[in-house]
Design a protein around this motif. Structure first.
Motif, short mmCIF file in Angstrom:
data_model
loop_
_atom_site.label_atom_id
_atom_site.label_comp_id
_atom_site.label_asym_id
_atom_site.label_seq_id
_atom_site.Cartn_x
_atom_site.Cartn_y
_atom_site.Cartn_z
N UNK B 14 4.43 -3.66 -7.35
CA UNK B 14 5.61 -4.23 -7.79
C UNK B 14 6.09 -2.53 -7.70
N UNK B 15 7.65 -2.60 -7.54
CA UNK B 15 8.37 -1.04 -6.82
C UNK B 15 7.90 -0.66 -8.15
N UNK B 16 7.89 0.86 -8.07
CA UNK B 16 7.60 1.85 -9.25
C UNK B 16 6.42 1.86 -9.66
N UNK B 17 5.28 0.76 -9.50
CA UNK B 17 4.49 1.10 -9.92
C UNK B 17 3.16 2.46 -9.11
N UNK B 18 2.45 2.50 -9.59
CA UNK B 18 1.38 3.77 -8.56
C UNK B 18 0.49 3.03 -8.24
N UNK B 81 4.97 6.62 -8.38
CA UNK B 81 6.54 5.47 -7.86
C UNK B 81 6.66 4.58 -6.66
N UNK B 82 5.90 3.42 -6.20
CA UNK B 82 6.16 3.30 -5.51
C UNK B 82 7.47 2.48 -4.76
N UNK B 83 8.26 2.87 -3.63
CA UNK B 83 9.34 2.94 -3.27
C UNK B 83 9.11 1.01 -2.13
N UNK B 108 0.05 -1.70 2.43
CA UNK B 108 0.53 -1.66 1.43
C UNK B 108 2.00 -2.09 1.36
N UNK B 109 2.20 -3.36 0.47
CA UNK B 109 3.21 -4.05 -0.15
C UNK B 109 4.00 -3.53 -0.97
N UNK B 110 5.18 -2.79 -1.20
CA UNK B 110 5.48 -3.14 -1.90
C UNK B 110 6.84 -3.86 -2.04
N UNK B 111 7.11 -4.69 -3.65
CA UNK B 111 7.82 -5.70 -3.87
C UNK B 111 8.65 -5.05 -5.09
#
Lengths: 111, 111
Positions: B14-18, B81-83, B108-111
């Motif tokens: 999820x967006x914002x996760x490390x 903090x993933x975008x 890597x897939x960021x949702x």
């Protein structure tokens, strides 16, 4: 900023034909590497050329590094369907270790 | 034949996760790298690592990114903090000198 331009971006030819892929830059590289990449996988190293004017052969594939170490070519003789794939050139920047990649040539060999 | 390995092969977050992406380079190699490839685009350099420190990094490699070699075999890339725009294939590579060998990548897939 170092750039590597590959041409053509797409190439579709018949089995048995010859082809050449070009990789050009205005920058000088300390070496240049050619990779092949399958969908969803990492680039697989085919060859490294280091010396200006160097020619390396890998079965039906011939790689050449330009005299000024700014450009390179990949020539395939008697292409086969198994040659189908994405071919990438990548230059090692002088004074650094990073690779600068071209955008790739997607090659399709039709039986 | 020695090869670079990467885990996981696919990471959804999820967006914002490390996230931490892991790599085991080829054992006698000295230089370690991370690259990324956004779908349909060129392979781009992120960072190089030599002698236990970053030797070069690109503009992409901002404060959200970090690398570590926690022991003698692993090499990790952390995104703090993933975008959404971090969604890409991430490739680890290693070299003894110029020839870089790539791992199979982590999607890597960021949702």
């Amino acid at each position: 900023t170092q750039l590597l331009e590959q041409s053509p971006q797409f190439l579709s030819i018949q089995e048995g034909e010859n082809l050449t892929v070009y990789c050009n830059s205005s920058s000088v590289f300390s070496s240049l590497q050619w990779y092949r990449q399958e969908p969803g996988e990492g680039p697989v190293l085919l060859v490294t050329v280091v010396t200006g004017g160097e020619v390396k052969k890998l079965k039906r594939l011939t790689f050449q590094f330009g005299d000024a170490r700014k450009d390179s070519s990949l020539h395939i003789t008697a292409a086969q369907p198994g040659d189908t794939g994405l071919y990438l050139c990548a230059g090692v920047v002088q004074g650094a270790q990073k690779l600068v990649f071209g955008q790739g040539t997607r090659l399709t060999i039709n039986p | 034949e020695p090869e670079v390995t990467q885990t996981p092969s696919h990471q959804v977050t999820q967006m914002g996760q490390e996230v931490i992406l892991r790599c085991v380079p080829i054992s006698n190699h000295l230089y370690f790298y991370w690259y990324r490839q956004i779908l349909g685009q060129k392979v781009e350099f992120l960072v190089s690592f030599y002698n236990n420190e970053i030797s070069e990094k690109s503009e992409i490699f901002d404060d959200q990114f970090s690398v570590e070699r926690p022991d003698g075999s692993n090499f990790t890339l952390k995104i703090r903090s993933t975008k959404l725009e971090d969604s890409a294939m991430y490739f680890c590579a290693s070299s003894f000198y110029d020839e870089q060998f790539f791992g199979p990548g982590t999607r890597l897939t960021v949702l």
